[in-house]
Design an enzyme around this catalytic site. Structure first.
Site, PDB file in Angstrom:
ATOM      1  N   GLY A 153      14.117 114.479  28.283  1.00 27.41           N
ATOM      2  CA  GLY A 153      12.878 113.772  27.722  1.00 27.41           C
ATOM      3  C   GLY A 153      12.577 113.941  26.803  1.00 27.41           C
ATOM      4  N   GLU A 173      12.052 107.400  25.620  1.00 30.13           N
ATOM      5  CA  GLU A 173      13.372 108.424  25.204  1.00 30.13           C
ATOM      6  C   GLU A 173      14.833 108.716  25.962  1.00 30.13           C
ATOM      7  OE1 GLU A 173      12.674 111.582  23.867  1.00 30.13           O
ATOM      8  OE2 GLU A 173      10.491 111.399  23.397  1.00 30.13           O
ATOM      9  N   GLU A 178      17.621 108.794  23.669  1.00 27.10           N
ATOM     10  CA  GLU A 178      18.653 109.877  24.078  1.00 27.10           C
ATOM     11  C   GLU A 178      19.824 110.131  24.700  1.00 27.10           C
ATOM     12  OE1 GLU A 178      15.454 113.972  24.409  1.00 27.10           O
ATOM     13  OE2 GLU A 178      16.632 113.586  26.130  1.00 27.10           O
ATOM     14  N   PRO A 223       0.430 126.835  34.135  1.00 25.38           N
ATOM     15  CA  PRO A 223       0.471 127.150  32.955  1.00 25.38           C
ATOM     16  C   PRO A 223       1.812 128.462  32.989  1.00 25.38           C
ATOM     17  CG  PRO A 223      -1.571 127.376  34.324  1.00 25.38           C
ATOM     18  CD  PRO A 223      -0.398 126.268  34.951  1.00 25.38           C
ATOM     19  N   GLU A 262      24.849 117.756  24.153  1.00 22.83           N
ATOM     20  CA  GLU A 262      25.500 117.375  25.080  1.00 22.83           C
ATOM     21  C   GLU A 262      24.879 116.697  26.292  1.00 22.83           C
ATOM     22  OE1 GLU A 262      28.983 119.898  27.429  1.00 22.83           O
ATOM     23  OE2 GLU A 262      27.994 120.872  26.219  1.00 22.83           O
TER      24      GLU A 262
END
Lengths: 262, 262
Positions: free
Chosen positions: B69, B85, B89, B108, B139
């Site tokens: 992500g 993304e 990736e 939070p 990896e």
DNA sequence: TCAATAGTGTCTCTCAGACAATATGAG
DNA sequence: CTCATATTGTCTGAGAGACACTATTGA
């Protein structure tokens, strides 16, 4: 001073975090984060499903109807913000049991001013409490909402009506909703209709207890294709409701009261 | 220069927006917005359901496994960021048909550095493509994932195993996932299991066509309580699959191939 | 022809839905 | 007692699931 690479890849997690908090970081652009709340309830008299809308007093979308909501701050989750904003804007206290996350809307341009991402929630509130709309408070109303046989979603505020088509996602009628709130409402009603049979949390809008007829009325407004027999609910939803065994007063055979199981 | 009140409440929408863009606005604190992607696939040989994980090379959670992500930028929606993304990736091209929004996580402290809100997506990818993990690339591995009879979710990477308990939401075993990614995975697998019967989009992980046995194997890994008869799928899921009528080779009676209807 | 595998037919059991029958209270 | 209203019981049809049977290929 050691360098970024050292702290990110060689230091311990504690050293890294201490370094991180003391350092300046490149500021990527960040969105404003808001919540929008689809608050549903039923009016005891009319037995109609209602939706809480607020009239915007300022641009953008001045004088359009919109969902209540507001900005999320850094010390709270979106669900906490949803509960807090609802309390601030309407005085209504919700709990985490009364709300569920619906979807996060992030399409660029959904707010004409700037980059605003909004997480929408769905809330269930018993018996349409009367709404205050003083001078500085925004005007708030309970709009009726139901799905018709053509699978459209119909909103009504007084004599004015607005129809959301679930195929074209177009709004037509006497008023338009602000921002992408029509899409949010459409998604809310659609999800509720899909879940009636296995997660009928909507029944919370009927308050602590309700009759089978009341439950059926609610279901019917969300999906007019359901079985025409209110009594069958005691079979099909036996796993979700239990009898409280008190009886109400009125004309005709008194109806039994049920409640949503924990 | 006219004042804020004039533009917000009296000017036209166009005047307001022009004024808005030229003005300074108080900067409320804003969150960073990220996406996390639960990418599922099945290995053709083992017929096991796999999940794409990446090993973190830097703090926080250095050396822990995490979901792929990254950050969302202001000119894209979260779904576009998820697709972008994933391509960056892993090289894998997804489309909006392959992904669905899961949930937005905003508690939070979920990122120890700063305020980060993340919208999680669920993606379906055919046949576990081999993953490149060069020097600068992180990896990446395909971990197996399934739900066991105790209703726990079991992840395996080589000989190492991690178990997520769906009651206590605790992770135990040989490794721990970064951030709140165990919760994200739990929610993904739970949602998939619930939807097998009416929205079996997961079948996309089997590629264009598949046998009934393959479909049943996939379903079984997501919910080991389903019917023990793979053949019954042709009855129970007749609305969702259609026969492509090509036959595969191998020992025994050749199996028919089915595909997910549009 | 047998072993291996996959698909089909059939039986049963459950359940949703319609409708009839019954229960309860007001006037 | 009768009407109005609500719940309960019964019947039926559809469908899920288990299991046995048949089909198709390789060895």
């Amino acid at each position: 001073m050691k360098d970024k690479h050292y702290y990110e890849q060689q230091a311990t997690e504690e050293e890294f975090l201490e370094w991180y908090k003391q350092s300046d970081h490149p500021q990527y652009e960040k969105p404003s984060l808001t919540v929008d709340n689809v608050i549903l309830s039923v009016d005891e008299e009319s037995q109609s499903l209602h939706l809480l809308l607020i009239k915007r007093k300022a641009h953008p979308f001045k004088d359009h109807w919109a969902l209540p909501g507001g900005f999320v701050s850094s010390d709270e989750s979106t669900s906490e913000a949803c509960i807090r904003e609802t309390a601030e804007e309407t005085g209504v206290k919700l709990t985490t049991d009364n709300i569920e996350q619906l979807y996060t809307f992030s399409k660029p341009g959904r707010d004409p001013r700037t980059w605003v991402v909004s997480t929408a929630y769905l809330s269930f509130l018993p018996q349409c409490p009367t709404l205050e709309h003083g001078d500085d408070a925004k005007e708030a109303v309970w709009a009726t909402v139901h799905r018709n046989k053509e699978n459209q979603i119909v909103l009504q505020i007084g004599a004015k009506q607005s129809i959301i088509d679930t195929v074209t996602h177009e709004q037509t009628g006497d008023f338009q909703l602000a921002f992408d709130h029509a899409k949010i409402i459409e998604m809310a009603i659609t999800r509720l209709g899909n879940k009636l049979n296995y997660e009928p949390k909507v029944l919370q809008v009927l308050g602590y207890s309700f009759t089978l007829k009341e439950a059926w009325n609610l279901f019917y407004q969300l999906d007019p294709t359901i079985s025409s027999d209110p009594g069958n609910l005691s079979k099909t939803h036996a796993d979700f409701i239990e009898q409280v065994d008190y009886r109400s007063e009125g004309r005709g055979r008194p109806s039994r009261l049920y409640r949503l199981k924990d």
